[in-house]
Write a protein that holds these residues in place. Structure first.
Motif, PDB file in Angstrom:
ATOM      1  N   UNK A  94       0.814  -1.209   0.000  1.00 16.68           N
ATOM      2  CA  UNK A  94       0.000   0.000   0.000  1.00 16.68           C
ATOM      3  C   UNK A  94       0.848   1.259   0.000  1.00 16.68           C
ATOM      4  N   UNK A  95       1.876   1.270   0.828  1.00 12.90           N
ATOM      5  CA  UNK A  95       2.783   2.421   0.882  1.00 12.90           C
ATOM      6  C   UNK A  95       3.569   2.569  -0.413  1.00 12.90           C
ATOM      7  N   UNK A  96       3.982   1.431  -0.982  1.00 17.63           N
ATOM      8  CA  UNK A  96       4.761   1.463  -2.218  1.00 17.63           C
ATOM      9  C   UNK A  96       3.972   2.102  -3.351  1.00 17.63           C
ATOM     10  N   UNK A  97       2.695   1.796  -3.435  1.00 18.03           N
ATOM     11  CA  UNK A  97       1.866   2.376  -4.488  1.00 18.03           C
ATOM     12  C   UNK A  97       1.858   3.896  -4.412  1.00 18.03           C
ATOM     13  N   UNK A  98       1.791   4.416  -3.199  1.00 16.50           N
ATOM     14  CA  UNK A  98       1.804   5.868  -3.018  1.00 16.50           C
ATOM     15  C   UNK A  98       3.144   6.444  -3.458  1.00 16.50           C
ATOM     16  N   UNK A  99       4.234   5.836  -2.998  1.00 17.64           N
ATOM     17  CA  UNK A  99       5.577   6.325  -3.328  1.00 17.64           C
ATOM     18  C   UNK A  99       5.809   6.272  -4.837  1.00 17.64           C
ATOM     19  N   UNK A 100       5.422   5.165  -5.464  1.00 20.03           N
ATOM     20  CA  UNK A 100       5.623   5.016  -6.910  1.00 20.03           C
ATOM     21  C   UNK A 100       4.809   6.053  -7.678  1.00 20.03           C
ATOM     22  N   UNK A 101       3.584   6.292  -7.244  1.00 18.25           N
ATOM     23  CA  UNK A 101       2.743   7.271  -7.940  1.00 18.25           C
ATOM     24  C   UNK A 101       3.342   8.677  -7.855  1.00 18.25           C
ATOM     25  N   UNK A 102       3.930   9.004  -6.711  1.00 18.19           N
ATOM     26  CA  UNK A 102       4.600  10.302  -6.562  1.00 18.19           C
ATOM     27  C   UNK A 102       5.852  10.349  -7.436  1.00 18.19           C
ATOM     28  N   UNK A 103       6.639   9.267  -7.408  1.00 21.77           N
ATOM     29  CA  UNK A 103       7.886   9.221  -8.171  1.00 21.77           C
ATOM     30  C   UNK A 103       7.639   9.339  -9.673  1.00 21.77           C
ATOM     31  N   UNK A 104       6.512   8.802 -10.135  1.00 18.40           N
ATOM     32  CA  UNK A 104       6.193   8.861 -11.564  1.00 18.40           C
ATOM     33  C   UNK A 104       5.458  10.143 -11.951  1.00 18.40           C
ATOM     34  N   UNK A 105       5.222  11.004 -10.969  1.00 15.22           N
ATOM     35  CA  UNK A 105       4.572  12.272 -11.262  1.00 15.22           C
ATOM     36  C   UNK A 105       3.108  12.149 -11.628  1.00 15.22           C
ATOM     37  N   UNK A 106       2.436  11.195 -11.030  1.00 12.38           N
ATOM     38  CA  UNK A 106       1.020  10.993 -11.319  1.00 12.38           C
ATOM     39  C   UNK A 106       0.188  12.149 -10.766  1.00 12.38           C
ATOM     40  N   UNK A 107      -1.036  12.334 -11.298  1.00 16.18           N
ATOM     41  CA  UNK A 107      -1.888  13.445 -10.838  1.00 16.18           C
ATOM     42  C   UNK A 107      -2.187  13.358  -9.338  1.00 16.18           C
ATOM     43  N   UNK A 108      -2.418  14.522  -8.746  1.00 17.62           N
ATOM     44  CA  UNK A 108      -2.662  14.583  -7.309  1.00 17.62           C
ATOM     45  C   UNK A 108      -3.849  13.723  -6.895  1.00 17.62           C
TER      46      UNK A 108
END
Length: 194
Positions: free
Chosen positions: A144-158
């Motif tokens: 669950x935490x990894x998904x958040x970190x990866x989404x931030x790292x890839x510059x996904x929408x807020x």
């Protein structure tokens, strides 16, 4: 249309596959093992076959909820809301007096259809954590935490980052007893019977 999509996502997520599969085998899954309707408790009480069936259904119901919503034209925060509604349906099913599972498989199903790349980068981390520790709960929370970190790292929408943060928070909330058992050294490892 948006509110109807949220309601339908909740109802679809609320389908308690684990409870129904167990009932078909003559077992009330909420009265054995951890009392959870998810695949891990089904594995411990009924074996690998039923557990795989339940896991697949729980993943698919989350994914299909997002897929249908997207087909109806929903995007952005509304799509994130549909994902959260499906997981809340699983966790607090109207068919089980607002009890249910922990929402990990359903969360992953929504992620597959929200952002396939984030899902494919998250899955190995969660699985590796489970394999190394043999704690399903640890793999679930790390995933669950990894998904958040990866989404931030890839510059996904807020909206997507916030959706995944909300789903991760739900995973931690539903695992609060597991966290306590991990701290006390009492958490069951993968493969141990309920």
């Amino acid at each position: 249309m948006e509110w109807l999509a949220l309601l339908l996502a909740y109802l679809f997520g609320a389908i308690p596959a684990g409870a129904w599969v167990a009932r078909h085998r003559g077992v009330d899954i909420q009265k054995v093992g951890s009392g959870n309707i998810g695949a891990t408790n089904v594995l411990r009480t009924l074996g690998a076959g039923p557990a795989l069936l339940v896991a697949a259904f729980d993943v698919l119901k989350g994914g299909i909820a997002v897929w249908v919503a997207r087909g109806l034209g929903l995007e952005g925060p509304w799509l994130g809301g549909v994902a959260v509604a499906a997981v809340l349906g699983h966790n607090y099913s109207v068919f089980l007096r607002f009890t249910g599972g922990k929402g990990v498989a359903t969360s992953f199903g929504t992620l597959l259809f929200l952002d396939l790349m984030v899902a494919l980068l998250t899955l190995p981390v969660g699985m590796l954590t489970m394999l190394l520790t043999r704690f399903v709960s640890a793999g679930s929370m790390v995933g669950g935490l990894t998904a958040v970190v990866v989404s931030v790292a890839l510059g996904r929408p807020l909206w997507l980052v916030l959706t995944l943060a909300g789903l991760a928070a739900l995973i931690f909330w539903t695992h609060r007893e597991n966290i306590r058992r991990l701290q006390q050294g009492q958490e069951r490892r993968l493969g141990e019977k309920g």
